[in-house]
Design a protein around this motif. Structure first.
Motif, mmCIF file in Angstrom:
data_model
loop_
_atom_site.group_PDB
_atom_site.id
_atom_site.type_symbol
_atom_site.label_atom_id
_atom_site.label_comp_id
_atom_site.label_asym_id
_atom_site.label_seq_id
_atom_site.Cartn_x
_atom_site.Cartn_y
_atom_site.Cartn_z
ATOM 1 N N ASP A 164 0.807 -1.222 0.000
ATOM 2 C CA ASP A 164 0.000 0.000 0.000
ATOM 3 C C ASP A 164 0.839 1.271 0.000
ATOM 4 O O ASP A 164 0.288 2.362 -0.178
ATOM 5 C CB ASP A 164 -0.936 0.022 1.216
ATOM 6 N N GLY A 165 2.147 1.153 0.245
ATOM 7 C CA GLY A 165 2.991 2.339 0.239
ATOM 8 C C GLY A 165 3.834 2.463 1.489
ATOM 9 O O GLY A 165 4.269 1.470 2.066
ATOM 10 N N ILE A 166 4.046 3.732 1.918
ATOM 11 C CA ILE A 166 4.978 4.032 3.000
ATOM 12 C C ILE A 166 4.273 4.805 4.110
ATOM 13 O O ILE A 166 3.518 5.746 3.857
ATOM 14 C CB ILE A 166 6.155 4.890 2.479
ATOM 15 N N VAL A 167 4.538 4.389 5.361
ATOM 16 C CA VAL A 167 4.151 5.191 6.516
ATOM 17 C C VAL A 167 5.406 5.517 7.324
ATOM 18 O O VAL A 167 6.374 4.751 7.345
ATOM 19 C CB VAL A 167 3.105 4.499 7.419
ATOM 20 N N VAL A 168 5.357 6.674 7.980
ATOM 21 C CA VAL A 168 6.468 7.160 8.794
ATOM 22 C C VAL A 168 5.973 7.312 10.225
ATOM 23 O O VAL A 168 4.988 8.013 10.481
ATOM 24 C CB VAL A 168 6.986 8.515 8.272
#
Length: 217
Positions: A164-168
């Motif tokens: 789903d992508g990137i989280v920080v």
């Protein structure tokens, strides 16, 4: 203490982590970044690098920072979202894989993606483009705050990537965020079990508070 390395968190998806960030009123879901080289899941501390346009008459610098990256860290490259030149290529992918670096996340584009796929090295970026960043951009700062578009990243923050992508996740809130995400994961699992046992989805969601899981605390 690296509480975020607790093996219980390995089941978490970025969707669940994003909901936890929402619940705690934290930014962190980086828009427009996707996996270039497959379906790898990554999780590690951010090693940050910021690029800038090359000074007139100077020679640009791109990848020498890799000698300072520690095993397991995730390299976060801020090239201001540029899609006209790259700051990551095949040599870097192969070196990073050999050194057990956790992955690379680029606010911009990469090239030589086939080499990264071949050596199974995880890259998340805004796309691919073949033109080099050499003599176009230079390393401006290492270990400083950088941007992944609408999300700020500080060195040491926790980077998580999946399909789903990137989280920080801010490093000083990591355990709080991940514990909340784990609670969400368990509730969603209970909802599914209730439905499979004969409940309606509506009833199961109401019983377990599904609609408030991500509502800001």
């Amino acid at each position: 203490m690296d509480d975020w390395k607790d093996p219980r968190y390995e089941v978490l998806s970025n969707a669940e982590i994003s909901d936890a960030l929402d619940f705690l009123g934290l930014p962190g879901s980086a828009l427009g970044l996707s996996a270039v080289t497959g379906t790898h899941r990554i999780m590690g501390r951010a090693f940050t690098v910021r690029f800038a346009p090359v000074d007139p008459g100077a020679v640009g610098t791109v990848g020498d920072f890799i000698d300072d990256v520690e095993e397991g860290e995730v390299i976060v490259l801020d090239n201001s979202g540029r899609t006209d030149c790259t700051v990551w290529g095949g040599i870097l992918s192969q070196i990073a894989k050999a050194r057990n670096i956790g992955g690379t996340v680029i606010n911009g584009v990469c090239r030589d993606s086939a080499e990264a796929v071949e050596c199974a090295y995880p890259i998340f970026s805004r796309g691919v483009f073949m033109r080099t960043g050499k003599d176009r951009v230079q390393v401006e700062a290492v270990g400083t705050s950088v941007s992944l578009g609408d999300v700020r990243v500080n060195a040491g923050d926790i980077i998580v990537g999946d399909r789903d992508g990137i989280v920080v996740i801010p490093q000083d809130r990591a355990k709080e965020v991940l514990d909340r995400a784990l609670a969400t994961h368990l509730i969603e699992k209970d909802i599914l079990n209730e439905v499979m046992a004969g409940s309606t989805l509506k009833a199961a969601r109401e019983k377990l508070g599904y609609h408030t899981l991500q509502r800001r605390k």
